[in-house]
Design a protein around this motif. Structure first.
Motif, PDB file in Angstrom:
ATOM      1  N   ALA A  36       0.804  -1.239   0.000  1.00  0.00           N
ATOM      2  CA  ALA A  36       0.000   0.000   0.000  1.00  0.00           C
ATOM      3  C   ALA A  36       0.830   1.278   0.000  1.00  0.00           C
ATOM      4  CB  ALA A  36      -0.981  -0.012   1.170  1.00  0.00           C
ATOM      5  N   GLN A  37       1.990   1.252  -0.647  1.00  0.00           N
ATOM      6  CA  GLN A  37       2.808   2.463  -0.712  1.00  0.00           C
ATOM      7  C   GLN A  37       2.986   2.968  -2.140  1.00  0.00           C
ATOM      8  OE1 GLN A  37       6.454   1.818   1.391  1.00  0.00           O
ATOM      9  NE2 GLN A  37       5.406   1.138   3.229  1.00  0.00           N
ATOM     10  N   ALA A  38       2.748   2.125  -3.117  1.00  0.00           N
ATOM     11  CA  ALA A  38       2.949   2.529  -4.507  1.00  0.00           C
ATOM     12  C   ALA A  38       1.799   3.410  -4.984  1.00  0.00           C
ATOM     13  CB  ALA A  38       3.066   1.298  -5.403  1.00  0.00           C
ATOM     14  N   ARG A  39       2.134   4.376  -5.814  1.00  0.00           N
ATOM     15  CA  ARG A  39       1.124   5.202  -6.471  1.00  0.00           C
ATOM     16  C   ARG A  39       0.983   4.794  -7.933  1.00  0.00           C
ATOM     17  NH1 ARG A  39       4.537   8.249  -3.983  1.00  0.00           N
ATOM     18  NH2 ARG A  39       5.405   9.104  -5.905  1.00  0.00           N
ATOM     19  N   THR A  40       2.089   4.273  -8.494  1.00  0.00           N
ATOM     20  CA  THR A  40       2.113   3.897  -9.903  1.00  0.00           C
ATOM     21  C   THR A  40       2.947   2.640 -10.084  1.00  0.00           C
ATOM     22  OG1 THR A  40       2.033   6.226 -10.563  1.00  0.00           O
ATOM     23  CG2 THR A  40       2.771   4.667 -12.237  1.00  0.00           C
ATOM     24  N   ILE A  41       2.480   1.765 -10.998  1.00  0.00           N
ATOM     25  CA  ILE A  41       3.322   0.648 -11.425  1.00  0.00           C
ATOM     26  C   ILE A  41       3.496   0.746 -12.938  1.00  0.00           C
ATOM     27  CG2 ILE A  41       2.527  -0.841  -9.541  1.00  0.00           C
ATOM     28  CD1 ILE A  41       1.126  -2.548 -11.753  1.00  0.00           C
ATOM     29  N   CYS A  42       4.631   0.241 -13.395  1.00  0.00           N
ATOM     30  CA  CYS A  42       4.917   0.140 -14.824  1.00  0.00           C
ATOM     31  C   CYS A  42       4.978  -1.344 -15.152  1.00  0.00           C
ATOM     32  CB  CYS A  42       6.235   0.812 -15.162  1.00  0.00           C
ATOM     33  SG  CYS A  42       6.220   2.564 -14.755  1.00  0.00           S
ATOM     34  N   PHE A  43       4.306  -1.720 -16.238  1.00  0.00           N
ATOM     35  CA  PHE A  43       4.139  -3.131 -16.577  1.00  0.00           C
ATOM     36  C   PHE A  43       4.573  -3.384 -18.011  1.00  0.00           C
ATOM     37  CE2 PHE A  43       1.914  -6.710 -18.291  1.00  0.00           C
ATOM     38  CZ  PHE A  43       1.869  -7.626 -17.259  1.00  0.00           C
ATOM     39  N   ALA A  44       5.389  -4.407 -18.218  1.00  0.00           N
ATOM     40  CA  ALA A  44       5.769  -4.806 -19.575  1.00  0.00           C
ATOM     41  C   ALA A  44       5.860  -6.331 -19.630  1.00  0.00           C
ATOM     42  CB  ALA A  44       7.101  -4.200 -19.971  1.00  0.00           C
ATOM     43  N   LEU A  45       5.265  -6.901 -20.668  1.00  0.00           N
ATOM     44  CA  LEU A  45       5.365  -8.330 -20.944  1.00  0.00           C
ATOM     45  C   LEU A  45       5.627  -8.462 -22.438  1.00  0.00           C
ATOM     46  CD1 LEU A  45       5.088 -11.315 -20.131  1.00  0.00           C
ATOM     47  CD2 LEU A  45       2.626 -11.104 -20.548  1.00  0.00           C
ATOM     48  N   THR A  46       6.786  -9.005 -22.785  1.00  0.00           N
ATOM     49  CA  THR A  46       7.168  -9.105 -24.192  1.00  0.00           C
ATOM     50  C   THR A  46       7.638 -10.513 -24.525  1.00  0.00           C
ATOM     51  OG1 THR A  46       9.449  -8.427 -23.715  1.00  0.00           O
ATOM     52  CG2 THR A  46       7.880  -6.691 -24.314  1.00  0.00           C
ATOM     53  N   VAL A  47       7.495 -10.857 -25.804  1.00  0.00           N
ATOM     54  CA  VAL A  47       8.064 -12.092 -26.340  1.00  0.00           C
ATOM     55  C   VAL A  47       8.885 -11.672 -27.553  1.00  0.00           C
ATOM     56  CG1 VAL A  47       7.609 -14.352 -27.347  1.00  0.00           C
ATOM     57  CG2 VAL A  47       6.108 -13.475 -25.555  1.00  0.00           C
ATOM     58  N   ALA A  48      10.172 -11.992 -27.516  1.00  0.00           N
ATOM     59  CA  ALA A  48      11.078 -11.634 -28.604  1.00  0.00           C
ATOM     60  C   ALA A  48      12.060 -12.787 -28.805  1.00  0.00           C
ATOM     61  CB  ALA A  48      11.815 -10.344 -28.263  1.00  0.00           C
ATOM     62  N   ARG A  49      13.032 -12.582 -29.663  1.00  0.00           N
ATOM     63  CA  ARG A  49      14.024 -13.628 -29.947  1.00  0.00           C
ATOM     64  C   ARG A  49      14.738 -14.102 -28.682  1.00  0.00           C
ATOM     65  NH1 ARG A  49      15.238 -14.601 -35.072  1.00  0.00           N
ATOM     66  NH2 ARG A  49      17.369 -15.288 -34.625  1.00  0.00           N
ATOM     67  N   THR A  50      14.837 -13.236 -27.696  1.00  0.00           N
ATOM     68  CA  THR A  50      15.520 -13.585 -26.448  1.00  0.00           C
ATOM     69  C   THR A  50      14.604 -14.300 -25.463  1.00  0.00           C
ATOM     70  OG1 THR A  50      15.027 -11.380 -25.607  1.00  0.00           O
ATOM     71  CG2 THR A  50      17.194 -11.709 -26.634  1.00  0.00           C
ATOM     72  N   GLY A  51      13.334 -14.459 -25.801  1.00  0.00           N
ATOM     73  CA  GLY A  51      12.389 -15.157 -24.940  1.00  0.00           C
ATOM     74  C   GLY A  51      11.333 -14.224 -24.377  1.00  0.00           C
ATOM     75  N   LEU A  52      10.676 -14.680 -23.345  1.00  0.00           N
ATOM     76  CA  LEU A  52       9.628 -13.904 -22.691  1.00  0.00           C
ATOM     77  C   LEU A  52      10.247 -13.109 -21.556  1.00  0.00           C
ATOM     78  CD1 LEU A  52       6.104 -14.987 -21.747  1.00  0.00           C
ATOM     79  CD2 LEU A  52       7.600 -14.165 -19.927  1.00  0.00           C
ATOM     80  N   ARG A  53       9.836 -11.859 -21.436  1.00  0.00           N
ATOM     81  CA  ARG A  53      10.288 -10.991 -20.358  1.00  0.00           C
ATOM     82  C   ARG A  53       9.081 -10.333 -19.716  1.00  0.00           C
ATOM     83  NH1 ARG A  53      14.142 -13.527 -21.168  1.00  0.00           N
ATOM     84  NH2 ARG A  53      16.139 -12.888 -21.998  1.00  0.00           N
ATOM     85  N   LEU A  54       9.045 -10.381 -18.392  1.00  0.00           N
ATOM     86  CA  LEU A  54       8.005  -9.734 -17.600  1.00  0.00           C
ATOM     87  C   LEU A  54       8.691  -8.773 -16.646  1.00  0.00           C
ATOM     88  CD1 LEU A  54       5.120  -9.442 -16.369  1.00  0.00           C
ATOM     89  CD2 LEU A  54       5.727 -11.350 -14.868  1.00  0.00           C
ATOM     90  N   THR A  55       8.246  -7.530 -16.636  1.00  0.00           N
ATOM     91  CA  THR A  55       8.806  -6.547 -15.712  1.00  0.00           C
ATOM     92  C   THR A  55       7.656  -5.762 -15.093  1.00  0.00           C
ATOM     93  OG1 THR A  55      10.762  -6.312 -17.099  1.00  0.00           O
ATOM     94  CG2 THR A  55      10.385  -4.592 -15.456  1.00  0.00           C
ATOM     95  N   ILE A  56       7.644  -5.730 -13.772  1.00  0.00           N
ATOM     96  CA  ILE A  56       6.667  -4.935 -13.029  1.00  0.00           C
ATOM     97  C   ILE A  56       7.461  -4.093 -12.036  1.00  0.00           C
ATOM     98  CG2 ILE A  56       4.640  -4.928 -11.541  1.00  0.00           C
ATOM     99  CD1 ILE A  56       4.021  -7.777 -12.595  1.00  0.00           C
ATOM    100  N   SER A  57       7.402  -2.784 -12.219  1.00  0.00           N
ATOM    101  CA  SER A  57       8.126  -1.849 -11.342  1.00  0.00           C
ATOM    102  C   SER A  57       7.128  -0.959 -10.636  1.00  0.00           C
ATOM    103  CB  SER A  57       9.076  -0.974 -12.163  1.00  0.00           C
ATOM    104  OG  SER A  57      10.036  -1.755 -12.806  1.00  0.00           O
ATOM    105  N   ASP A  58       7.474  -0.557  -9.416  1.00  0.00           N
ATOM    106  CA  ASP A  58       6.605   0.370  -8.708  1.00  0.00           C
ATOM    107  C   ASP A  58       7.421   1.490  -8.081  1.00  0.00           C
ATOM    108  OD1 ASP A  58       7.562  -0.351  -6.136  1.00  0.00           O
ATOM    109  OD2 ASP A  58       6.049  -1.890  -5.911  1.00  0.00           O
ATOM    110  N   ASP A  59       6.723   2.488  -7.619  1.00  0.00           N
ATOM    111  CA  ASP A  59       7.360   3.659  -6.998  1.00  0.00           C
ATOM    112  C   ASP A  59       7.118   3.659  -5.492  1.00  0.00           C
ATOM    113  OD1 ASP A  59       4.659   4.229  -6.896  1.00  0.00           O
ATOM    114  OD2 ASP A  59       4.832   6.216  -7.803  1.00  0.00           O
ATOM    115  N   ASP A  60       7.256   2.491  -4.875  1.00  0.00           N
ATOM    116  CA  ASP A  60       6.929   2.340  -3.457  1.00  0.00           C
ATOM    117  C   ASP A  60       7.976   2.898  -2.505  1.00  0.00           C
ATOM    118  OD1 ASP A  60       8.984   0.499  -3.626  1.00  0.00           O
ATOM    119  OD2 ASP A  60       7.811  -1.193  -2.874  1.00  0.00           O
ATOM    120  N   GLY A  61       9.041   3.452  -3.022  1.00  0.00           N
ATOM    121  CA  GLY A  61      10.085   3.995  -2.152  1.00  0.00           C
ATOM    122  C   GLY A  61      11.154   2.982  -1.808  1.00  0.00           C
ATOM    123  N   GLY A  62      11.078   1.798  -2.383  1.00  0.00           N
ATOM    124  CA  GLY A  62      12.099   0.779  -2.144  1.00  0.00           C
ATOM    125  C   GLY A  62      11.894   0.028  -0.846  1.00  0.00           C
TER     126      GLY A  62
END
Length: 158
Positions: A66-92
């Motif tokens: 309950a500290q994040a205000r925003t998350i950034c989401f990316a899910l890709t499939v490319a020659r290097t495989g599948l990548r999932l990234t979920i980042s937030d601004d929770d202050g670490g």
């Protein structure tokens, strides 16, 4: 989500279903979701189920903290495989909090590992936390073949 609902979702556009679920989660939690990338092709059911499970675990943790205000989401499939990234601004997170988070994400990590992938968590105090998952092209092609799902175009010639 029930297994029947997930199977039904896999038959439709996985990206659209995922985008809808993220929008629903954002409305419910009040946390803004910035979608940076979604796969263009359908994922094999087993891979979609594992990825969905990891996403669900990560979003539950972000909501629980309950500290994040925003998350950034990316899910890709490319020659290097599948990548999932979920980042937030929770202050670490402190090292102790980061260790606790990694423990709570054990199911997702184990599921990705069984498919030949990996899951990592990085946090910078004062900034935010990023969860990254990856599956190699070999796993994506194997499950696509087993389930008679077209191999994503980016992997077809590997």
């Amino acid at each position: 989500m029930s297994q029947d609902q997930l199977r039904s979702d896999v038959q439709s556009s996985y990206s659209q279903v995922l985008e809808d679920r993220l929008a629903e989660w954002s409305r419910r939690t009040g946390i803004t979701v910035e979608v940076w990338a979604l796969p263009k092709e359908r994922l094999a059911g087993r891979i979609a189920a594992v990825v969905h499970g990891v996403i669900r675990e990560v979003l539950q943790e972000i909501e629980r903290q309950a500290q994040a205000r925003t998350i950034c989401f990316a899910l890709t499939v490319a020659r290097t495989g599948l990548r999932l990234t979920i980042s937030d601004d929770d202050g670490g997170m402190t090292a102790k909090a980061l260790e606790a988070l990694e423990t709570r994400l054990l199911t997702g990590r184990a599921d990705l590992t069984r498919l030949g992938g990996r899951l990592s968590v990085n946090s910078v105090l004062g900034e935010g936390t990023t969860v990254s998952g990856a599956l190699p092209p070999k796993a994506i092609k194997q499950y696509a073949s087993e389930e008679n799902v077209p191999v994503p175009a980016s992997l077809a010639d590997l």
